[in-house]
Design a protein around this motif. Structure first.
Motif, PDB file in Angstrom:
ATOM      1  N   PHE A  84       5.304  20.558  11.593  1.00 59.14           N
ATOM      2  CA  PHE A  84       5.131  19.504  12.586  1.00 59.14           C
ATOM      3  C   PHE A  84       4.797  18.207  11.877  1.00 59.14           C
ATOM      4  N   GLU A  85       5.114  17.089  12.535  1.00 61.03           N
ATOM      5  CA  GLU A  85       4.839  15.783  11.968  1.00 61.03           C
ATOM      6  C   GLU A  85       3.451  15.316  12.389  1.00 61.03           C
ATOM      7  N   THR A  86       2.743  14.712  11.451  1.00 63.78           N
ATOM      8  CA  THR A  86       1.404  14.221  11.728  1.00 63.78           C
ATOM      9  C   THR A  86       1.167  12.913  10.969  1.00 63.78           C
ATOM     10  N   ALA A  87       0.239  12.132  11.457  1.00 61.96           N
ATOM     11  CA  ALA A  87      -0.098  10.860  10.815  1.00 61.96           C
ATOM     12  C   ALA A  87      -1.477  10.966  10.173  1.00 61.96           C
ATOM     13  N   VAL A  88      -1.644  10.243   9.085  1.00 66.67           N
ATOM     14  CA  VAL A  88      -2.931  10.146   8.398  1.00 66.67           C
ATOM     15  C   VAL A  88      -3.271   8.664   8.288  1.00 66.67           C
ATOM     16  N   ALA A  89      -4.469   8.317   8.696  1.00 69.70           N
ATOM     17  CA  ALA A  89      -4.965   6.942   8.536  1.00 69.70           C
ATOM     18  C   ALA A  89      -6.391   7.052   8.014  1.00 69.70           C
ATOM     19  N   GLU A  90      -6.646   6.419   6.906  1.00 76.94           N
ATOM     20  CA  GLU A  90      -7.947   6.584   6.255  1.00 76.94           C
ATOM     21  C   GLU A  90      -8.355   5.278   5.586  1.00 76.94           C
ATOM     22  N   ARG A  91      -9.616   4.931   5.727  1.00 70.64           N
ATOM     23  CA  ARG A  91     -10.192   3.804   4.987  1.00 70.64           C
ATOM     24  C   ARG A  91     -11.062   4.408   3.901  1.00 70.64           C
ATOM     25  N   PHE A  92     -11.067   3.769   2.748  1.00 68.39           N
ATOM     26  CA  PHE A  92     -11.836   4.307   1.626  1.00 68.39           C
ATOM     27  C   PHE A  92     -12.325   3.175   0.736  1.00 68.39           C
ATOM     28  N   ARG A  93     -13.208   3.560  -0.171  1.00 69.30           N
ATOM     29  CA  ARG A  93     -13.787   2.606  -1.112  1.00 69.30           C
ATOM     30  C   ARG A  93     -14.016   3.359  -2.414  1.00 69.30           C
ATOM     31  N   LEU A  94     -13.595   2.763  -3.517  1.00 69.04           N
ATOM     32  CA  LEU A  94     -13.787   3.378  -4.824  1.00 69.04           C
ATOM     33  C   LEU A  94     -13.898   2.291  -5.881  1.00 69.04           C
ATOM     34  N   ALA A 125      -5.237  -2.025 -17.509  1.00 74.18           N
ATOM     35  CA  ALA A 125      -4.593  -1.829 -16.207  1.00 74.18           C
ATOM     36  C   ALA A 125      -5.167  -0.610 -15.484  1.00 74.18           C
ATOM     37  N   ILE A 126      -5.158  -0.701 -14.163  1.00 75.98           N
ATOM     38  CA  ILE A 126      -5.550   0.417 -13.299  1.00 75.98           C
ATOM     39  C   ILE A 126      -4.288   0.914 -12.607  1.00 75.98           C
ATOM     40  N   ASP A 127      -4.277   2.173 -12.173  1.00 75.71           N
ATOM     41  CA  ASP A 127      -3.098   2.726 -11.511  1.00 75.71           C
ATOM     42  C   ASP A 127      -3.374   2.873 -10.018  1.00 75.71           C
ATOM     43  N   LEU A 128      -2.912   1.904  -9.241  1.00 70.25           N
ATOM     44  CA  LEU A 128      -3.135   1.925  -7.799  1.00 70.25           C
ATOM     45  C   LEU A 128      -2.300   3.008  -7.121  1.00 70.25           C
ATOM     46  N   GLY A 129      -1.164   3.351  -7.678  1.00 70.73           N
ATOM     47  CA  GLY A 129      -0.324   4.405  -7.105  1.00 70.73           C
ATOM     48  C   GLY A 129      -1.002   5.759  -7.160  1.00 70.73           C
ATOM     49  N   GLU A 130      -1.542   6.098  -8.312  1.00 66.72           N
ATOM     50  CA  GLU A 130      -2.243   7.376  -8.451  1.00 66.72           C
ATOM     51  C   GLU A 130      -3.479   7.404  -7.563  1.00 66.72           C
ATOM     52  N   ALA A 131      -4.176   6.277  -7.448  1.00 66.41           N
ATOM     53  CA  ALA A 131      -5.340   6.211  -6.559  1.00 66.41           C
ATOM     54  C   ALA A 131      -4.920   6.461  -5.109  1.00 66.41           C
ATOM     55  N   ALA A 132      -3.790   5.901  -4.692  1.00 65.74           N
ATOM     56  CA  ALA A 132      -3.288   6.120  -3.326  1.00 65.74           C
ATOM     57  C   ALA A 132      -2.933   7.591  -3.117  1.00 65.74           C
ATOM     58  N   ALA A 133      -2.287   8.210  -4.106  1.00 68.55           N
ATOM     59  CA  ALA A 133      -1.919   9.625  -4.004  1.00 68.55           C
ATOM     60  C   ALA A 133      -3.163  10.505  -3.894  1.00 68.55           C
ATOM     61  N   GLU A 134      -4.189  10.198  -4.680  1.00 69.74           N
ATOM     62  CA  GLU A 134      -5.428  10.983  -4.632  1.00 69.74           C
ATOM     63  C   GLU A 134      -6.135  10.805  -3.291  1.00 69.74           C
ATOM     64  N   GLN A 135      -6.140   9.602  -2.758  1.00 65.19           N
ATOM     65  CA  GLN A 135      -6.776   9.371  -1.458  1.00 65.19           C
ATOM     66  C   GLN A 135      -6.033  10.102  -0.351  1.00 65.19           C
ATOM     67  N   LEU A 136      -4.704  10.155  -0.439  1.00 68.87           N
ATOM     68  CA  LEU A 136      -3.925  10.917   0.540  1.00 68.87           C
ATOM     69  C   LEU A 136      -4.321  12.393   0.487  1.00 68.87           C
ATOM     70  N   ALA A 137      -4.415  12.938  -0.717  1.00 66.62           N
ATOM     71  CA  ALA A 137      -4.792  14.352  -0.862  1.00 66.62           C
ATOM     72  C   ALA A 137      -6.169  14.615  -0.256  1.00 66.62           C
ATOM     73  N   LEU A 138      -7.100  13.690  -0.451  1.00 66.55           N
ATOM     74  CA  LEU A 138      -8.452  13.854   0.100  1.00 66.55           C
ATOM     75  C   LEU A 138      -8.477  13.714   1.623  1.00 66.55           C
ATOM     76  N   ALA A 139      -7.586  12.892   2.173  1.00 65.25           N
ATOM     77  CA  ALA A 139      -7.590  12.621   3.614  1.00 65.25           C
ATOM     78  C   ALA A 139      -6.856  13.685   4.430  1.00 65.25           C
ATOM     79  N   MET A 140      -6.072  14.517   3.774  1.00 67.75           N
ATOM     80  CA  MET A 140      -5.285  15.525   4.511  1.00 67.75           C
ATOM     81  C   MET A 140      -6.182  16.595   5.116  1.00 67.75           C
TER      82      MET A 140
END
Length: 174
Positions: A84-94, A125-140
């Motif tokens: 099934f399709e679902t949405a994830v919306a999350e605010r975070f701070r790191l 440099a920081i990796d914002l892409g990897e940070a976004a992927a990790e936050q998605l994993a935590l928010a699921m």
């Protein structure tokens, strides 16, 4: 020499670009990146992923990142096993912290559950892409359930206890 680790969503961002006034940066995954993330997360599909970061430079090269993540996923229902399709919306701070500063950090501060997550980085440099992927994993949701899916009624589905059967036989004998 070992092969480099594949990063599904790589968005390096130079710390010097944050500047004194801060900076907003958006990370949006392509279709190929979404497919790679779905494989990494072991889910049927990542349909979209967008993450907006508000970056602020702190002392010592530390970057505060306040983010808003939005994603559309396909998950397997834990009740019906149907996708099934679902949405994830999350605010975070790191915080992105230079690796040498994190190595010197007080162990008690690292164990504080209320403290911002700290991600070490090397170089400039920081990796914002990897940070976004990790936050998605935590928010699921770890137990995704399709809307309307309900667990079966345990009382009617439960097998009769062997002791209940013995008790009934004993009552019948008397």
């Amino acid at each position: 020499m070992s092969a480099p680790i594949a990063v599904e969503l790589h968005r390096p961002f130079a710390v010097e670009r944050v500047g004194g006034a801060g900076r907003e940066q958006v990370v949006e995954a392509s279709a190929a990146e979404c497919a790679a993330l779905a494989k990494r997360l072991n889910i049927p599909a990542v349909l979209s992923l967008r993450c907006t970061f508000r970056l602020t430079l702190e002392s010592g090269g530390v970057v505060l990142a306040e983010g808003a993540l939005e994603a559309r996923l396909v998950r397997d229902c834990v009740v019906s096993l149907e996708p099934f399709e679902t949405a994830v919306a999350e605010r975070f701070r790191l915080r992105f912290v230079p690796a040498e500063l994190l190595a010197e950090a007080d162990e008690d501060a690292l164990l504080d559950p209320d403290a911002d997550d700290e991600i070490p980085y090397d170089g400039a440099a920081i990796d914002l892409g990897e940070a976004a992927a990790e936050q998605l994993a935590l928010a699921m949701d770890p137990y995704p359930r399709r809307p309307g899916a309900a667990l079966p009624d345990e009382a009617s589905e439960a097998a009769e206890s062997p002791f209940a059967a013995l008790s009934r036989l004993r009552r019948e004998e008397h």
